[in-house]
Design an enzyme around this catalytic site. Structure first.
Site, PDB file in Angstrom:
ATOM      1  N   ASP A 259     138.368  27.986 -68.473  1.00 56.94           N
ATOM      2  CA  ASP A 259     137.312  27.114 -68.978  1.00 56.94           C
ATOM      3  C   ASP A 259     137.901  26.032 -69.879  1.00 56.94           C
ATOM      4  OD1 ASP A 259     135.715  28.799 -67.655  1.00 56.94           O
ATOM      5  OD2 ASP A 259     134.575  29.518 -69.401  1.00 56.94           O
TER       6      ASP A 259
ATOM      7  N   PHE B 111     139.462  23.367 -67.922  1.00 55.61           N
ATOM      8  CA  PHE B 111     138.383  22.574 -67.320  1.00 55.61           C
ATOM      9  C   PHE B 111     137.840  21.567 -68.344  1.00 55.61           C
ATOM     10  CE2 PHE B 111     134.005  21.669 -66.167  1.00 55.61           C
ATOM     11  CZ  PHE B 111     134.060  21.500 -64.797  1.00 55.61           C
ATOM     12  N   ASP B 112     137.547  22.077 -69.541  1.00 57.29           N
ATOM     13  CA  ASP B 112     137.008  21.209 -70.586  1.00 57.29           C
ATOM     14  C   ASP B 112     137.987  20.089 -70.931  1.00 57.29           C
ATOM     15  OD1 ASP B 112     134.774  22.693 -70.698  1.00 57.29           O
ATOM     16  OD2 ASP B 112     135.352  23.856 -72.472  1.00 57.29           O
TER      17      ASP B 112
ATOM     18  N   LEU C 182     105.428  28.629 -45.554  1.00 54.53           N
ATOM     19  CA  LEU C 182     105.507  29.651 -44.513  1.00 54.53           C
ATOM     20  C   LEU C 182     104.291  30.545 -44.550  1.00 54.53           C
ATOM     21  CD1 LEU C 182     109.200  30.731 -45.122  1.00 54.53           C
ATOM     22  CD2 LEU C 182     108.343  29.437 -43.175  1.00 54.53           C
TER      23      LEU C 182
ATOM     24  N   GLU D 139     116.772  36.052 -43.693  1.00 50.70           N
ATOM     25  CA  GLU D 139     117.296  35.497 -44.949  1.00 50.70           C
ATOM     26  C   GLU D 139     116.496  36.034 -46.115  1.00 50.70           C
ATOM     27  OE1 GLU D 139     116.810  31.259 -44.758  1.00 50.70           O
ATOM     28  OE2 GLU D 139     117.599  31.201 -42.727  1.00 50.70           O
TER      29      GLU D 139
ATOM     30  N   ARG E 238     109.195  19.411 -53.577  1.00 55.15           N
ATOM     31  CA  ARG E 238     108.278  19.551 -52.446  1.00 55.15           C
ATOM     32  C   ARG E 238     106.983  18.773 -52.691  1.00 55.15           C
ATOM     33  NH1 ARG E 238     104.048  22.861 -50.973  1.00 55.15           N
ATOM     34  NH2 ARG E 238     103.884  23.086 -48.722  1.00 55.15           N
TER      35      ARG E 238
ATOM     36  N   GLU F  85     116.414  25.868 -52.140  1.00 56.31           N
ATOM     37  CA  GLU F  85     115.619  26.363 -53.261  1.00 56.31           C
ATOM     38  C   GLU F  85     116.404  26.201 -54.557  1.00 56.31           C
ATOM     39  OE1 GLU F  85     112.736  27.383 -52.194  1.00 56.31           O
ATOM     40  OE2 GLU F  85     111.843  28.742 -53.661  1.00 56.31           O
TER      41      GLU F  85
ATOM     42  N   TYR G  92     118.911  26.218 -47.508  1.00 54.05           N
ATOM     43  CA  TYR G  92     118.498  27.050 -46.374  1.00 54.05           C
ATOM     44  C   TYR G  92     118.024  26.272 -45.145  1.00 54.05           C
ATOM     45  CZ  TYR G  92     114.001  26.439 -48.763  1.00 54.05           C
ATOM     46  OH  TYR G  92     112.909  25.926 -49.387  1.00 54.05           O
TER      47      TYR G  92
ATOM     48  N   LYS H 287     113.489  33.487 -39.263  1.00 50.86           N
ATOM     49  CA  LYS H 287     113.407  32.198 -38.556  1.00 50.86           C
ATOM     50  C   LYS H 287     114.028  32.321 -37.176  1.00 50.86           C
ATOM     51  CE  LYS H 287     114.263  29.742 -42.888  1.00 50.86           C
ATOM     52  NZ  LYS H 287     115.283  29.067 -43.679  1.00 50.86           N
TER      53      LYS H 287
ATOM     54  N   CYS I 244      85.520  29.916 -81.049  1.00 55.92           N
ATOM     55  CA  CYS I 244      84.518  29.137 -81.788  1.00 55.92           C
ATOM     56  C   CYS I 244      83.205  29.878 -82.005  1.00 55.92           C
ATOM     57  CB  CYS I 244      84.263  27.806 -81.084  1.00 55.92           C
ATOM     58  SG  CYS I 244      83.291  27.996 -79.583  1.00 55.92           S
TER      59      CYS I 244
HETATM   60  S1  IVH Z   1     112.333  27.970 -45.062  1.00 61.49           S
HETATM   61  C1  IVH Z   1     109.314  25.510 -42.757  1.00 61.49           C
HETATM   62  N1  IVH Z   1     113.909  29.719 -46.213  1.00 61.49           N
HETATM   63  O1  IVH Z   1     109.523  29.724 -49.584  1.00 61.49           O
HETATM   64  C2  IVH Z   1     110.005  26.502 -43.561  1.00 61.49           C
HETATM   65  N2  IVH Z   1     112.051  28.917 -47.423  1.00 61.49           N
HETATM   66  O2  IVH Z   1     106.514  29.199 -48.180  1.00 61.49           O
HETATM   67  C3  IVH Z   1     110.620  25.959 -44.769  1.00 61.49           C
HETATM   68  N3  IVH Z   1     111.866  29.784 -49.700  1.00 61.49           N
HETATM   69  O3  IVH Z   1     108.503  26.398 -49.738  1.00 61.49           O
HETATM   70  C4  IVH Z   1     111.075  26.969 -45.722  1.00 61.49           C
HETATM   71  N4  IVH Z   1     113.670  31.041 -49.629  1.00 61.49           N
HETATM   72  O4  IVH Z   1     110.338  27.139 -51.318  1.00 61.49           O
HETATM   73  C5  IVH Z   1     112.804  28.964 -46.325  1.00 61.49           C
HETATM   74  N5  IVH Z   1     115.388  31.241 -47.131  1.00 61.49           N
HETATM   75  C6  IVH Z   1     114.308  30.480 -47.253  1.00 61.49           C
HETATM   76  C7  IVH Z   1     113.558  30.446 -48.416  1.00 61.49           C
HETATM   77  C8  IVH Z   1     112.412  29.646 -48.474  1.00 61.49           C
HETATM   78  C9  IVH Z   1     112.656  30.634 -50.369  1.00 61.49           C
HETATM   79  C10 IVH Z   1     110.631  29.183 -50.227  1.00 61.49           C
HETATM   80  C11 IVH Z   1     110.509  27.693 -50.045  1.00 61.49           C
HETATM   81  C12 IVH Z   1     109.262  27.463 -49.238  1.00 61.49           C
HETATM   82  C13 IVH Z   1     108.546  28.761 -49.378  1.00 61.49           C
HETATM   83  C14 IVH Z   1     107.850  29.095 -48.078  1.00 61.49           C
END
Ligand code: IVH
Length: 724
Positions: free
Chosen positions: A32, A35-36, A82, A112, A135, A173, A225, A314, A452
Site C-alpha cells: 500500500d 502504491f501511495d 427481471l 449467476e 437505471r 451492479e 453482468y 439467463k 402533534c
Molecule cells: S441481468 C434484462 N444479472 O437485478 C436483465 N441482473 O430485476 C437485466 N441484478 O435491475 C439484468 N445481479 O440490478 C442481471 N447477475 C445479474 C444481476 C442482476 C443483480 C439486478 C439488476 C436488475 C435486477 C433485475
C-alpha cells in the site's frame, strides 16, 4: 531525466494496473505504501501540468468536492428488470417455457448470483470510460460518471492492445460490500446520523451523492453482468480469463447455433479486458443443475463479501435470447429466483409509533439486538394497525423477524412455543405489586398522533392510519416541502432533504412558500421587511440553491398545481385540472359537480380538491406563492397546439357557453387539430352545444345522427391525459 509528460502517462498506466490487481484480482504486487508513493508522485506531476488533466487518471478516483448535478441520459436500450420467482416450480416452468419457446432446440442456461445493489450502464470509447448512467426508470437514468470514476474495480482505461471494440456498453451492479457497509454504519452511528438499512440502500445513496469524494471514501464495488457488442467476439481458449476454468464452462456453443454471440463468453472477454466479473457463474444444460446451483448458493452466499438476494438464470445464446424476446417489462429469456428471506428470533421490548412524511403512522418494534442477514437488527416494522392486531403482541414476547425484499426488517409472527406472555416479577412494571405472574396487556394501536396529538384518521380502502394535520405536524410539513421541491414538481433539486430538514430545524422555513423569501445575505425587501438570510452565507452552494428557487418561478402552472400537494392529485390529475380550468383561481372556485364531470377526476379527487381549498391555511399558502411570482395559469404555449385529438374533425359550435366564449372554443378546437365550421352537414363530426342551441340545428343534427357534445364533455375530452 525522463520527460514529465511521459512519466505522468507511465504512472497512470502503472497505477491502473495496480488498481486492477488490488481491487479485481485481489492480488496486489506492491505494498500500500508503494502504491501511495506512486500516487503522490502522479498527483504532484499533474498539479504541475494542469494541461495534461485527464478525468480518467487514477488520481481522480478520490473524487472532488464539487457539487454534482446529474444530467438525465436516455439509455441506448431500455434497462429492464427481471421477473421474480420464489419457488422451484416456477423455475421449472421457466425452463419449460424456454424449451417450448425454442421449439425443443438445445440451450444452455447461465446461472449467476443476483447481486443486491443497483444497476449501472457503463460506456467505453477507445478503451476509456466516458459515461456511467444509473437505471433510473429503465428508459432514462442519471449520469453519475464522476461518482463511478471513484469505484476502484471499474476500469477507467482498458489496457491497450486488447480486443475490445472501439465503442461498447457494459452493464452491471454497483454494490457496497459488507465490510464497507459495516464501517459506514459504525461511523454514522458515532456521528449520530441515521443508519442505512442495508448495503443496497447505502450503495444507492452513495452513488447518488452530490459529492464524489464522499463516494470515493465509501468503498463501493461493482460486478459486470451484461455485455453486448455488435459483432460476436471470438471465444477464448478454455479456462482463460478470470472466470475460473473449474466452472463447467463450455466455450464452444452447442451445435447448430450461429451468430449473435454468447452471454457467458462475452463476460469472459470483459474479464480479460479488466472488468470485474463474478467468478461464480456457471453454464448448465440440465434443470437439476440449476437446482443444485440454487441450493449451493442459498447457504454459501453467507460467506460472500457482498449481499446477494437470489440467483439469475439467463439463456446463454444471444440469438436464442432474441428469438425468445420479451414481455412488456422483462425478458422471456431470463428470470430471477429470490432466496427465502432469512429469519431470526428475538425478544420484543417496546413498540413505538412513527409518523412518516405522508402522515402515515407506523408501529415499530424495538427488540433485543439479533444478527440477521449480515446485520444487527434491533428494530422492525409492524406495518399498520391490522398487522399489529393480528400479531397479538405483548412486551416480552419472543418474535420472529424477517428481512424480505423490503428495506426494513419486519416482525412476521411470534416464535413457536412462546411462553413469555406472562412476565415474571423481575420485569419492572408499575402494576406488579406481587411476585406472581401477571397478564401483560396486548399492544394496541394509538388513536392520536404521537407527534402533534391530532386524532388519527383512516381513509377508506387504506391500511394505514394518518395524521391529518398536514399544515401543523412537523414530519408532514417536511414531507410537503420535499414533494414541492421534487423533480416532477418545482424541480428545486439543488435542495436535498437534509438541507430542507436543516433549514426547518433552524426555523428558516416553515413551509414551501418560505423558500421564496430566502436570500444569500440579509437585505430589506421593498416593503422594508427583512428577508431571512440563508444560514450558510453567500457561497456557491447557496447561490445554486437560490438560482434554482428563482428558476422554479417559471415552472408551468400544471406542475405548480401538482407541487402544492393536494392529496390524491398526482401529476396526471394536476395536468387534467390545469388544462380544464386554465388557472388556479378557477380550480379554487370549482364545485364538486364541476370537478366530477371531468374525465379522469372521480369523487375521491374532487372531494380532496374541495377540502384542500376549504382550508384557509392552504389558501393563504397559495396566495403567498402567487405573490412570489409562481405560475398560476396556463402559459400561452400550453394553451396552443395541445394535441391532435381533433385532427381531421369538423366541429359546429352552437348555443351559449359558461366556461369560455365562442372564440375561445374556436381556438381550442384549432389547438387540438380540429376545424370549426359554420353549418351542420353530414361531414360534421360533432356539435359543441351550449345552452339554448337553436331548435333547427338540433333537429338537423339529430336527423343526420351527429353527436351533440356538452361543454363539459368537450373540455374533459380535450383535457384528458391521452392528449399527450
Ligand atoms: S441481468 C434484462 N444479472 O437485478 C436483465 N441482473 O430485476 C437485466 N441484478 O435491475 C439484468 N445481479 O440490478 C442481471 N447477475 C445479474 C444481476 C442482476 C443483480 C439486478 C439488476 C436488475 C435486477 C433485475
Amino acid at each position: 531525466m525522463m520527460d514529465e509528460k511521459a512519466r505522468i502517462l507511465q504512472l497512470r498506466d502503472e497505477l491502473h494496473k495496480h488498481n486492477y490487481r488490488y481491487y479485481v484480482e485481489n492480488n496486489p504486487v506492491i505494498s500500500d505504501q508503494e502504491f501511495d508513493f506512486l500516487m503522490h508522485e502522479l498527483q504532484d506531476l499533474e498539479a504541475k501540468h494542469p494541461e495534461l488533466f485527464d478525468p480518467n487518471s487514477p488520481t481522480q478516483r478520490v473524487g472532488s468536492d464539487l457539487n454534482n448535478e446529474f444530467e438525465t441520459v436516455v439509455h441506448s436500450r431500455p434497462m429492464l428488470s427481471l421477473g421474480n420467482t420464489y419457488n422451484r416450480e416456477e423455475v421449472a416452468d421457466f425452463w419449460q417455457r424456454v424449451s417450448e419457446g425454442l421449439m425443443g432446440a438445445p440451450f444452455q442456461i447461465c446461472c449467476e448470483l443476483k447481486f443486491d445493489g443497483l444497476s449501472i450502464s457503463l460506456h467505453y470509447e477507445d478503451g476509456r470510460l466516458v459515461r456511467a448512467v444509473t437505471r433510473g426508470d429503465g428508459i432514462q437514468g442519471d449520469d453519475v460518471t464522476a461518482n463511478v470514476r471513484t469505484i476502484r474495480s471499474i476500469p477507467l482505461q482498458l489496457p491497450p492492445g486488447g480486443d475490445w471494440p472501439r465503442q461498447f456498453e457494459i452493464r452491471g451492479e454497483v454494490l457496497m460490500p459488507w465490510k464497507s457497509f459495516d464501517r459506514l454504519n459504525k461511523e454514522r452511528e458515532e456521528a449520530d446520523e441515521p443508519l442505512f438499512a442495508n448495503p443496497r440502500n447505502a450503495a444507492s445513496g452513495t452513488l447518488k451523492s452530490k459529492n464524489s469524494s464522499t463516494v470515493a471514501q465509501r468503498g463501493l464495488d461493482a460486478y459486470l453482468y451484461e455485455l453486448r457488442v455488435d459483432s460476436p467476439l471470438p471465444a477464448p481458449p478454455l479456462g482463460e480469463g478470470h472466470i475460473p476454468a473449474a466452472s463447467p464452462l463450455q466455450s464452444t456453443p452447442p451445435k447448430g447455433e450461429r451468430g449473435g454471440g454468447f452471454h457467458y463468453q462475452n463476460l469472459e472477454a470483459a474479464a480479460r479486458w479488466g472488468f470485474q466479473v463474478s467468478k461464480h457463474m456457471k453454464l448448465v444444460d440440465k434443470l437439476e443443475d440449476v437446482f443444485a446451483y440454487i441450493d449451493y448458493w442459498d447457504k454459501e452466499r453467507r460467506n460472500l463479501p457482498v449481499a446477494t438476494d437470489g440467483v439469475v438464470l439467463k439463456v446463454n445464446s444471444l440469438a436464442q435470447q432474441k428469438s425468445l424476446g420479451m414481455t412488456a417489462k422483462s425478458p422471456r429469456w431470463a428470470i430471477a429466483y429470490k432466496f427465502q428471506a432469512e429469519q431470526a428470533e428475538t425478544t420484543l421490548r417496546q413498540v413505538v409509533f412513527q409518523v412518516g412524511r405522508t402522515g402515515a403512522v407506523t408501529p415499530v418494534a424495538n427488540m433485543d439486538p439479533v444478527q440477521l442477514a449480515g446485520t444487527q437488527v434491533r428494530r422492525a416494522t409492524l406495518h399498520n394497525a391490522d398487522v399489529l392486531a393480528s400479531l397479538d403482541l405483548h412486551i416480552g414476547d419472543r418474535v420472529l423477524v424477517e428481512k424480505g425484499g423490503e428495506i426494513i426488517p419486519k416482525v412476521v409472527g411470534k416464535a413457536e412455543a412462546d411462553n413469555s406472555k406472562f412476565l415474571d416479577a423481575s420485569t419492572p412494571r408499575r402494576d406488579c405489586s406481587r411476585g406472581t405472574k401477571i397478564q401483560n396487556s396486548k399492544i394496541e394501536f394509538v388513536e392520536d398522533c404521537p407527534v402533534c396529538g391530532s386524532k388519527l384518521v383512516r381513509y377508506e380502502g387504506e391500511a394505514a392510519h394518518y395524521c391529518p394535520n398536514d399544515t401543523g405536524c412537523p414530519p408532514l410539513i417536511l414531507g410537503r416541502i420535499e414533494h414541492f421541491i421534487s423533480r416532477k414538481a418545482m424541480n428545486i433539486t439543488s435542495l436535498g432533504p437534509e438541507t430542507v430538514d436543516d433549514y426547518y430545524r433552524r426555523g428558516l422555513i416553515h413551509d414551501a412558500a418560505d423558500l421564496y423569501e430566502l436570500t444569500a445575505s440579509p437585505k430589506s425587501s421593498p416593503e422594508g421587511k427583512d428577508f431571512k438570510p440563508l444560514p450558510l452565507g453567500g457561497g456557491l452552494v447557496e447561490a445554486k440553491i437560490l438560482a434554482s428557487i428563482e428558476d422554479s418561478k417559471r415552472v408551468p402552472f400544471e406542475r405548480v398545481l401538482f407541487a402544492i400537494g393536494i392529496r390524491f392529485v398526482g401529476e396526471i390529475a394536476a395536468k387534467t385540472l390545469a388544462r380544464y380550468y386554465g388557472s388556479m383561481d378557477k380550480v379554487m372556485e370549482a364545485s364538486k359537480e364541476s370537478l366530477m364531470q371531468i374525465n379522469g377526476i372521480g369523487e375521491v379527487i374532487a372531494d380532496s380538491v374541495i377540502q384542500y381549498f376549504a382550508n384557509p391555511v392552504n389558501r393563504a399558502f397559495v396566495e403567498r406563492l402567487r405573490s412570489y411570482g409562481l405560475q398560476m395559469e396556463l402559459g400561452e404555449q400550453q394553451k396552443q397546439a395541445q394535441s391532435d385529438k381533433l385532427a381531421g374533425q369538423s366541429v359546429v359550435i352552437s348555443g351559449v357557453f359558461q366556461h369560455h366564449s365562442r372564440d375561445e372554443y374556436k381556438a381550442l378546437i384549432e389547438q387540438h387539430g380540429g376545424k370549426n365550421v359554420g353549418s351542420i352537414s353530414n361531414k360534421t363530426s360533432f356539435v359543441l352545444a351550449g345552452e339554448n342551441m337553436g331548435p333547427a340545428k338540433l333537429e338537423k343534427a339529430r336527423k343526420l345522427g351527429i353527436r351533440i357534445m356538452s361543454e363539459d364533455e368537450f373540455l374533459s375530452f380535450i383535457a384528458s391525459p391521452a392528449s399527450d
